[in-house]
Design an enzyme around this catalytic site. Structure first.
Site, PDB file in Angstrom:
ATOM      1  CE  LYS A  42      -4.888  -4.168  -5.567  1.00  0.00           C
ATOM      2  NZ  LYS A  42      -6.092  -4.695  -6.241  1.00  0.00           N
ATOM      3  CD  GLU A 100      -1.525   4.881   3.805  1.00  0.00           C
ATOM      4  OE1 GLU A 100      -2.152   4.811   2.730  1.00  0.00           O
ATOM      5  OE2 GLU A 100      -1.704   4.083   4.737  1.00  0.00           O
ATOM      6  CG  ASP A 104     -10.278   5.841   8.852  1.00  0.00           C
ATOM      7  OD1 ASP A 104     -10.605   6.665   9.725  1.00  0.00           O
ATOM      8  OD2 ASP A 104     -11.015   4.909   8.489  1.00  0.00           O
ATOM      9  CE  LYS A 132     -12.311   8.449   5.827  1.00  0.00           C
ATOM     10  NZ  LYS A 132     -13.003   7.153   5.914  1.00  0.00           N
ATOM     11  CG  PHE A 153     -15.742   4.488   2.691  1.00  0.00           C
ATOM     12  CD1 PHE A 153     -14.832   3.863   3.538  1.00  0.00           C
ATOM     13  CD2 PHE A 153     -15.714   4.181   1.333  1.00  0.00           C
ATOM     14  CE1 PHE A 153     -13.907   2.938   3.042  1.00  0.00           C
ATOM     15  CE2 PHE A 153     -14.800   3.268   0.831  1.00  0.00           C
ATOM     16  CZ  PHE A 153     -13.902   2.639   1.689  1.00  0.00           C
ATOM     17  CB  VAL A 154     -13.794   9.663   0.234  1.00  0.00           C
ATOM     18  CG1 VAL A 154     -14.573  10.692   1.038  1.00  0.00           C
ATOM     19  CG2 VAL A 154     -12.424   9.416   0.853  1.00  0.00           C
ATOM     20  CG  ASP A 160     -10.424   0.051  -2.930  1.00  0.00           C
ATOM     21  OD1 ASP A 160      -9.681   0.605  -2.092  1.00  0.00           O
ATOM     22  OD2 ASP A 160     -10.861  -1.103  -2.780  1.00  0.00           O
TER      23      ASP A 160
HETATM   24  P1  IMP Z   1      -6.117   3.262   8.525  1.00  0.00           P
HETATM   25  O1  IMP Z   1      -5.191   2.121   8.803  1.00  0.00           O
HETATM   26  O2  IMP Z   1      -7.419   3.148   9.271  1.00  0.00           O
HETATM   27  O3  IMP Z   1      -5.505   4.627   8.706  1.00  0.00           O
HETATM   28  O4  IMP Z   1      -6.588   3.131   7.040  1.00  0.00           O
HETATM   29  C1  IMP Z   1      -5.723   3.265   6.029  1.00  0.00           C
HETATM   30  C2  IMP Z   1      -6.197   2.573   4.774  1.00  0.00           C
HETATM   31  O5  IMP Z   1      -7.603   2.273   4.796  1.00  0.00           O
HETATM   32  C3  IMP Z   1      -5.996   3.513   3.621  1.00  0.00           C
HETATM   33  O6  IMP Z   1      -4.723   3.344   3.074  1.00  0.00           O
HETATM   34  C4  IMP Z   1      -7.118   3.113   2.682  1.00  0.00           C
HETATM   35  O7  IMP Z   1      -6.692   2.078   1.841  1.00  0.00           O
HETATM   36  C5  IMP Z   1      -8.208   2.588   3.579  1.00  0.00           C
HETATM   37  N1  IMP Z   1      -9.248   3.612   3.811  1.00  0.00           N
HETATM   38  C6  IMP Z   1      -9.489   4.311   4.935  1.00  0.00           C
HETATM   39  N2  IMP Z   1     -10.517   5.163   4.779  1.00  0.00           N
HETATM   40  C7  IMP Z   1     -10.921   5.014   3.495  1.00  0.00           C
HETATM   41  C8  IMP Z   1     -11.948   5.661   2.700  1.00  0.00           C
HETATM   42  O8  IMP Z   1     -12.687   6.555   3.131  1.00  0.00           O
HETATM   43  N3  IMP Z   1     -12.044   5.221   1.418  1.00  0.00           N
HETATM   44  C9  IMP Z   1     -11.253   4.256   0.883  1.00  0.00           C
HETATM   45  N4  IMP Z   1     -10.283   3.645   1.580  1.00  0.00           N
HETATM   46  C10 IMP Z   1     -10.129   4.016   2.873  1.00  0.00           C
HETATM   47 MG    MG Z   2      -4.612   2.090   1.288  1.00  0.00          MG
END
Ligand code: IMP
Ligand code: MG
Length: 177
Positions: A42, A100, A104, A132, A153-154, A160
């Site tokens: 979302k 996106e 992260d 990040k 974490f933001v 959210d």
């Molecule tokens: P990744 O797969 O680790 O790159 O994470 C991607 C998803 O994790 C993002 O689309 C977010 O929904 C969630 N996410 C990663 N870091 C944060 C954060 O700092 N705050 C909120 N959601 C996060």
């Molecule tokens: Mg996401």
């Protein structure tokens, strides 16, 4: 874990002007093309809503959404991704931009990228509001990055924590207390 809303990391005004720039860049890059934006739900819906309105009306824009789960309610990324809601339109032959909220580990992006490229997208680029450091899993280019932020974490502007805070107009750090 107990959490509290922390300091503002990126203000509403900073977000607004950066998205306007990103929209101008996309408008230049896709002049004379139809571009298909695929928002990852979302978190991306707020960013995507502003981004499409920052793209020139001379560029035909299509929008669809996909929902994948990776985080649950925790603040660490699990290694598995599950498609919860799939696209309603085909992407084969289309010029796609994956949208996106934040990259992260890059795992979500890697999976979505592979799915869309497997479906024959004509071209595939990536736009993210936030990135990040240590985005280790996805090794391709992120073509449009709003802001590079520290490893915190933001929340806010669509992002959210346990489904909360998506409505904040700015990006804030979530503190552990
Ligand atoms: P990744 O797969 O680790 O790159 O994470 C991607 C998803 O994790 C993002 O689309 C977010 O929904 C969630 N996410 C990663 N870091 C944060 C954060 O700092 N705050 C909120 N959601 C996060
Ligand atoms: Mg996401």
């Amino acid at each position: 874990m107990k959490t509290a809303l922390g300091a503002i990391l990126i203000t509403e005004e900073e977000i607004r002007s950066r998205i306007a720039e990103m929209g101008r860049q996309i408008s230049r890059d896709y002049a004379d093309h139809t571009v298909t934006l695929i928002g990852i739900l979302k978190g991306s819906f707020v960013f995507l809503a502003d981004l499409i309105r920052a793209i020139s009306m001379d560029v035909p824009v299509e929008v669809d959404f996909m929902s994948v789960s990776s985080y649950g309610d925790a603040t660490t990324t699990s290694g598995t991704i599950h498609i919860e809601k799939d696209l309603g339109i085909p992407v084969n032959g289309k010029d796609v931009i994956i949208v996106e909220d934040i990259v992260d580990t890059g795992l979500t992006l890697l999976h979505v990228y592979n799915i869309l490229s497997g479906r024959g997208a004509g071209s595939l680029r990536v736009a993210t509001l936030l990135e990040k450091p240590g985005n280790s899993k996805y090794e391709g280019a992120i073509d449009y990055v709003g802001f590079r932020i520290p490893s915190k974490f933001v929340v806010g502007f669509g992002l959210d924590y346990a489904q909360r805070y998506r409505n904040l107009p700015d990006i804030r750090v979530l503190d552990e207390i």
